[in-house]
Design a protein around this motif. Structure first.
Motif, short mmCIF file in Angstrom:
data_model
loop_
_atom_site.label_atom_id
_atom_site.label_comp_id
_atom_site.label_asym_id
_atom_site.label_seq_id
_atom_site.Cartn_x
_atom_site.Cartn_y
_atom_site.Cartn_z
N ALA A 14 16.50 -73.83 -36.19
CA ALA A 14 16.08 -74.25 -37.54
C ALA A 14 15.44 -75.64 -37.52
CB ALA A 14 17.25 -74.20 -38.52
N ALA A 15 14.58 -75.87 -36.56
CA ALA A 15 13.95 -77.19 -36.42
C ALA A 15 12.71 -77.30 -37.31
CB ALA A 15 13.56 -77.46 -34.97
N SER A 16 12.61 -78.42 -38.00
CA SER A 16 11.43 -78.69 -38.82
C SER A 16 11.07 -80.16 -38.71
CB SER A 16 11.66 -78.29 -40.28
OG SER A 16 12.66 -79.12 -40.84
N LEU A 17 9.82 -80.45 -38.98
CA LEU A 17 9.34 -81.82 -38.93
C LEU A 17 8.71 -82.15 -40.27
CD1 LEU A 17 8.80 -84.25 -36.87
CD2 LEU A 17 6.46 -83.42 -36.89
N ARG A 18 9.18 -83.23 -40.88
CA ARG A 18 8.54 -83.76 -42.09
C ARG A 18 7.65 -84.90 -41.63
NH1 ARG A 18 13.84 -83.37 -43.07
NH2 ARG A 18 14.14 -85.61 -43.20
N LEU A 26 -3.29 -85.14 -36.44
CA LEU A 26 -3.15 -83.88 -35.71
C LEU A 26 -1.78 -83.92 -35.05
CD1 LEU A 26 -6.60 -83.66 -33.86
CD2 LEU A 26 -5.93 -82.48 -35.96
N LEU A 27 -0.95 -82.91 -35.29
CA LEU A 27 0.39 -82.86 -34.72
C LEU A 27 0.41 -81.90 -33.53
CD1 LEU A 27 3.50 -83.26 -34.67
CD2 LEU A 27 3.63 -81.35 -36.32
N TYR A 28 0.87 -82.41 -32.39
CA TYR A 28 1.04 -81.62 -31.18
C TYR A 28 2.51 -81.59 -30.82
CZ TYR A 28 -3.98 -82.03 -30.41
OH TYR A 28 -5.34 -81.97 -30.55
N VAL A 29 3.01 -80.42 -30.42
CA VAL A 29 4.37 -80.29 -29.91
C VAL A 29 4.26 -79.65 -28.54
CG1 VAL A 29 6.65 -79.26 -30.25
CG2 VAL A 29 5.35 -80.07 -32.22
N ASN A 30 4.72 -80.36 -27.53
CA ASN A 30 4.65 -79.90 -26.14
C ASN A 30 3.23 -79.47 -25.75
OD1 ASN A 30 7.40 -80.36 -25.56
ND2 ASN A 30 7.93 -78.46 -26.61
N GLY A 31 2.25 -80.24 -26.21
CA GLY A 31 0.86 -80.02 -25.83
C GLY A 31 0.11 -79.00 -26.66
N THR A 32 0.76 -78.36 -27.62
CA THR A 32 0.12 -77.36 -28.46
C THR A 32 -0.18 -77.95 -29.83
OG1 THR A 32 1.32 -75.57 -27.35
CG2 THR A 32 0.40 -75.08 -29.53
N LEU A 33 -1.42 -77.79 -30.28
CA LEU A 33 -1.78 -78.24 -31.62
C LEU A 33 -1.06 -77.35 -32.62
CD1 LEU A 33 -3.48 -79.95 -33.59
CD2 LEU A 33 -5.29 -78.24 -33.35
N GLN A 54 10.07 -74.98 -34.73
CA GLN A 54 10.97 -74.25 -33.83
C GLN A 54 10.22 -73.41 -32.80
OE1 GLN A 54 14.45 -74.55 -33.89
NE2 GLN A 54 14.33 -73.46 -31.95
N PRO A 55 9.15 -72.68 -33.18
CA PRO A 55 8.46 -71.86 -32.17
C PRO A 55 7.81 -72.66 -31.04
CG PRO A 55 7.79 -71.22 -34.41
CD PRO A 55 8.59 -72.48 -34.52
N TYR A 56 7.63 -73.95 -31.22
CA TYR A 56 6.94 -74.77 -30.23
C TYR A 56 7.91 -75.58 -29.36
CZ TYR A 56 3.26 -73.62 -33.50
OH TYR A 56 2.40 -72.93 -34.31
#
Length: 144
Positions: A14-18, A26-33, A54-56
Motif C-alpha cells: 500500500a505504498a503511495s507518494l504525495r 518528473l517522478l522516477y522510481v527505480n529508474g522508471t518514469l 507500489q508497482p514500481y
C-alpha cells in the motif's frame, strides 16, 4: 534533480507518494518514469499529487526515488525566476498494518541536471519538460 534511496521491508505494501513541486516535475522510481506534475494550483496554496508507487517498488531492497524538477527561468520580461523545490512523502504499511512515512529532508541528494543547464537544447526549461524532450537524458543520473 532530487534523489533519495529508501530501504523498504519485505512486507511493504500500500505504498503511495504525495508530491508537489515549485514548478514542474518528473517522478522516477527505480529508474522508471512514473508520472509528471504537479497538480494545478496557486503558489500561495499548493496542491499535491498522490501517486500509487507500489508497482514500481522492490520490497525488501533499496529503492531510488528521483525527481527532476527544474527551476522556472525568467522566460519573459514579466516572469521572475523561481528556485526549484519539491515536497514529497512516501508512505507504506507493513504486514501488521503499521504505517511508515519518509518525507523530504536533508538526506535527499540534490544536484543540477545537465539537461537544464544554460547550454542545453530547447528554448526554455518548461518547454523541454512539457514536451518530454529531456526524459531520455535522465536515466544516467539516477545512480550517481
Amino acid at each position: 534533480m532530487f534523489r533519495r534511496s529508501v530501504a523498504l521491508p519485505a512486507d511493504c505494501h500500500a505504498a503511495s507518494l504525495r508530491i508537489t513541486a515549485s514548478f514542474h516535475y518528473l517522478l522516477y522510481v527505480n529508474g522508471t518514469l512514473v508520472t509528471r506534475g504537479p497538480a494545478r494550483s496557486y503558489d500561495f496554496c499548493k496542491a499535491y499529487d498522490t501517486v500509487d508507487v507500489q508497482p514500481y517498488l522492490r520490497p525488501g531492497a533499496a529503492n531510488v526515488l528521483a525527481v527532476l524538477a527544474p527551476a522556472a527561468g525568467a522566460e519573459s520580461p514579466h516572469t521572475a525566476p523561481r528556485l526549484p523545490g519539491i515536497l514529497a512523502a512516501l508512505s507504506w504499511q507493513d504486514a501488521a498494518g503499521q504505517s511508515f512515512t519518509v518525507a523530504t529532508d536533508r538526506r535527499w541528494k540534490v544536484r543540477l541536471h545537465e539537461a537544464f543547464t544554460s547550454g542545453a537544447a530547447g528554448r526554455s526549461f518548461s518547454e523541454g519538460l512539457l514536451l518530454g524532450r529531456e526524459e531520455g537524458r535522465v536515466a544516467f543520473a539516477l545512480d550517481q
